[in-house]
Design an enzyme around this catalytic site. Structure first.
Site, PDB file in Angstrom:
ATOM      1  N   LYS A  15       0.828  -1.216   0.000  1.00  0.00           N
ATOM      2  CA  LYS A  15       0.000   0.000   0.000  1.00  0.00           C
ATOM      3  C   LYS A  15       0.865   1.270   0.000  1.00  0.00           C
ATOM      4  O   LYS A  15       2.062   1.223   0.314  1.00  0.00           O
ATOM      5  CB  LYS A  15      -0.931  -0.031   1.224  1.00  0.00           C
ATOM      6  CG  LYS A  15      -1.951  -1.176   1.190  1.00  0.00           C
ATOM      7  CD  LYS A  15      -2.873  -1.127   2.415  1.00  0.00           C
ATOM      8  CE  LYS A  15      -3.879  -2.267   2.395  1.00  0.00           C
ATOM      9  NZ  LYS A  15      -4.835  -2.178   3.522  1.00  0.00           N
ATOM     10  N   TYR A  55     -12.273  -2.999  -3.505  1.00  0.00           N
ATOM     11  CA  TYR A  55     -12.872  -3.054  -2.168  1.00  0.00           C
ATOM     12  C   TYR A  55     -14.399  -2.996  -2.207  1.00  0.00           C
ATOM     13  O   TYR A  55     -15.029  -2.568  -1.237  1.00  0.00           O
ATOM     14  CB  TYR A  55     -12.306  -1.930  -1.302  1.00  0.00           C
ATOM     15  CG  TYR A  55     -10.906  -2.219  -0.775  1.00  0.00           C
ATOM     16  CD1 TYR A  55     -10.658  -3.337   0.027  1.00  0.00           C
ATOM     17  CD2 TYR A  55      -9.838  -1.377  -1.055  1.00  0.00           C
ATOM     18  CE1 TYR A  55      -9.388  -3.604   0.524  1.00  0.00           C
ATOM     19  CE2 TYR A  55      -8.560  -1.629  -0.567  1.00  0.00           C
ATOM     20  CZ  TYR A  55      -8.344  -2.746   0.224  1.00  0.00           C
ATOM     21  OH  TYR A  55      -7.092  -3.011   0.720  1.00  0.00           O
ATOM     22  N   ASN A 118      -1.977  -0.096   7.210  1.00  0.00           N
ATOM     23  CA  ASN A 118      -1.437  -1.395   7.627  1.00  0.00           C
ATOM     24  C   ASN A 118      -0.623  -2.070   6.523  1.00  0.00           C
ATOM     25  O   ASN A 118      -0.479  -3.279   6.484  1.00  0.00           O
ATOM     26  CB  ASN A 118      -2.570  -2.305   8.136  1.00  0.00           C
ATOM     27  CG  ASN A 118      -3.622  -2.550   7.079  1.00  0.00           C
ATOM     28  OD1 ASN A 118      -3.470  -2.152   5.925  1.00  0.00           O
ATOM     29  ND2 ASN A 118      -4.683  -3.217   7.456  1.00  0.00           N
ATOM     30  N   HIS A 121      -2.006  -5.400   1.383  1.00  0.00           N
ATOM     31  CA  HIS A 121      -3.279  -6.075   1.093  1.00  0.00           C
ATOM     32  C   HIS A 121      -2.962  -7.449   0.532  1.00  0.00           C
ATOM     33  O   HIS A 121      -2.030  -7.586  -0.255  1.00  0.00           O
ATOM     34  CB  HIS A 121      -4.090  -5.290   0.053  1.00  0.00           C
ATOM     35  CG  HIS A 121      -5.209  -6.112  -0.528  1.00  0.00           C
ATOM     36  ND1 HIS A 121      -6.420  -6.237   0.114  1.00  0.00           N
ATOM     37  CD2 HIS A 121      -5.285  -6.898  -1.642  1.00  0.00           C
ATOM     38  CE1 HIS A 121      -7.200  -7.059  -0.599  1.00  0.00           C
ATOM     39  NE2 HIS A 121      -6.533  -7.464  -1.664  1.00  0.00           N
ATOM     40  N   GLU A 132      -9.827  -9.597  -7.784  1.00  0.00           N
ATOM     41  CA  GLU A 132      -8.891  -8.471  -7.628  1.00  0.00           C
ATOM     42  C   GLU A 132      -7.763  -8.448  -8.661  1.00  0.00           C
ATOM     43  O   GLU A 132      -7.414  -7.384  -9.183  1.00  0.00           O
ATOM     44  CB  GLU A 132      -8.223  -8.538  -6.243  1.00  0.00           C
ATOM     45  CG  GLU A 132      -9.194  -8.355  -5.100  1.00  0.00           C
ATOM     46  CD  GLU A 132      -8.642  -8.858  -3.774  1.00  0.00           C
ATOM     47  OE1 GLU A 132      -7.518  -9.411  -3.734  1.00  0.00           O
ATOM     48  OE2 GLU A 132      -9.345  -8.695  -2.769  1.00  0.00           O
TER      49      GLU A 132
HETATM   50  P1  IDP Z   1      -7.654  -7.049   5.415  1.00  0.00           P
HETATM   51  O1  IDP Z   1      -6.852  -6.029   4.642  1.00  0.00           O
HETATM   52  O2  IDP Z   1      -6.860  -7.597   6.582  1.00  0.00           O
HETATM   53  O3  IDP Z   1      -8.261  -8.131   4.556  1.00  0.00           O
HETATM   54  P2  IDP Z   1     -10.335  -5.904   5.615  1.00  0.00           P
HETATM   55  O4  IDP Z   1     -11.266  -6.127   6.757  1.00  0.00           O
HETATM   56  O5  IDP Z   1     -10.644  -6.579   4.320  1.00  0.00           O
HETATM   57  O6  IDP Z   1      -8.859  -6.257   6.125  1.00  0.00           O
HETATM   58  O7  IDP Z   1     -10.269  -4.328   5.391  1.00  0.00           O
HETATM   59  C1  IDP Z   1      -9.663  -3.808   4.240  1.00  0.00           C
HETATM   60  C2  IDP Z   1      -8.788  -2.653   4.631  1.00  0.00           C
HETATM   61  O8  IDP Z   1      -9.610  -1.589   5.120  1.00  0.00           O
HETATM   62  C3  IDP Z   1      -7.819  -2.916   5.788  1.00  0.00           C
HETATM   63  O9  IDP Z   1      -6.620  -3.544   5.382  1.00  0.00           O
HETATM   64  C4  IDP Z   1      -7.578  -1.529   6.318  1.00  0.00           C
HETATM   65  O10 IDP Z   1      -6.631  -0.806   5.510  1.00  0.00           O
HETATM   66  C5  IDP Z   1      -8.942  -0.900   6.149  1.00  0.00           C
HETATM   67  N1  IDP Z   1      -9.773  -1.027   7.360  1.00  0.00           N
HETATM   68  C6  IDP Z   1     -10.367  -2.141   7.835  1.00  0.00           C
HETATM   69  N2  IDP Z   1     -11.062  -1.896   8.955  1.00  0.00           N
HETATM   70  C7  IDP Z   1     -10.912  -0.572   9.192  1.00  0.00           C
HETATM   71  C8  IDP Z   1     -11.409   0.308  10.220  1.00  0.00           C
HETATM   72  O11 IDP Z   1     -12.119  -0.095  11.133  1.00  0.00           O
HETATM   73  N3  IDP Z   1     -11.018   1.614  10.137  1.00  0.00           N
HETATM   74  C9  IDP Z   1     -10.234   2.090   9.135  1.00  0.00           C
HETATM   75  N4  IDP Z   1      -9.751   1.295   8.144  1.00  0.00           N
HETATM   76  C10 IDP Z   1     -10.091   0.000   8.178  1.00  0.00           C
HETATM   77 MG    MG Z   2      -9.803  -8.048   3.134  1.00  0.00          MG
END
Ligand code: IDP
Ligand code: MG
Length: 156
Positions: A15, A55, A118, A121, A132
């Site tokens: 990212k 997404y 984080n 992805h 994707e």
């Molecule tokens: P993942 O990346 O571990 O699969 P997902 O639940 O699919 O997690 O969420 C996609 C992305 O959305 C996350 O990697 C993060 O960057 C963002 N995200 C997820 N939950 C939150 C939140 O509660 N607040 C802000 N950003 C979030």
């Molecule tokens: Mg995810």
């Protein structure tokens, strides 16, 4: 161990936060050292349309718009990795989404403190890979090849 899905492919995005922090090489290196091979790799400035499609499963959630804006905020690296159980393996190496749950030793556990920023992805299933990967790669941008050391890393 069965060698049934030795050639499973996983889709990964390093990212924009990771690119800005100079962690792209560190993250690619972790996947390589684990034994996954890079079959697709490019620097991309993700468009809003690409981020929204990628997404789509999160559309309507409170963090969706902010996530889209984050993903288009600077260059990112799109990757396709291949190896046995690549999808589950990538998720394991990434660590949990929540910084309080991502274990030290994982990419997120070692380098991120924020649930949005984080770093990485990774597709979480064969279905999400199929959804994707084509958003970012054309078929001719993926390469079929063997690593000379494969026999030293995998039982066949
Ligand atoms: P993942 O990346 O571990 O699969 P997902 O639940 O699919 O997690 O969420 C996609 C992305 O959305 C996350 O990697 C993060 O960057 C963002 N995200 C997820 N939950 C939150 C939140 O509660 N607040 C802000 N950003 C979030
Ligand atoms: Mg995810």
């Amino acid at each position: 161990m069965a060698a049934d899905n030795l050639r499973e492919r996983a889709f990964v995005i390093i990212k924009p936060d990771a690119v800005q922090r100079g962690l792209a090489g560190e993250i690619i290196g972790r996947f390589e050292r684990k034994g996954l091979r890079v079959v697709g790799l490019k620097l991309v400035h993700i468009t809003p349309e690409q981020a929204r499609r990628q997404y789509a499963c999160h559309e309507g959630k409170a963090f969706y718009e902010s996530l889209v804006n984050f993903m288009i905020s600077g260059p990112a690296v799109a990757l396709v990795l291949e190896g046995r159980d690549a999808i589950a393996l990538v998720r394991k190496l990434m660590g949990a989404t929540d910084p309080l749950k991502s274990e030290p030793g994982t990419i997120r556990g070692d380098h991120s403190v924020d649930i949005k920023h984080n770093l990485v992805h990774g597709s979480d299933s064969a279905e999400s890979y199929a959804h994707e990967m084509p958003i970012y790669f054309a078929p001719h941008e993926l390469f079929d090849y063997e690593l000379a050391l494969t026999g030293w890393m995998y039982y066949r």
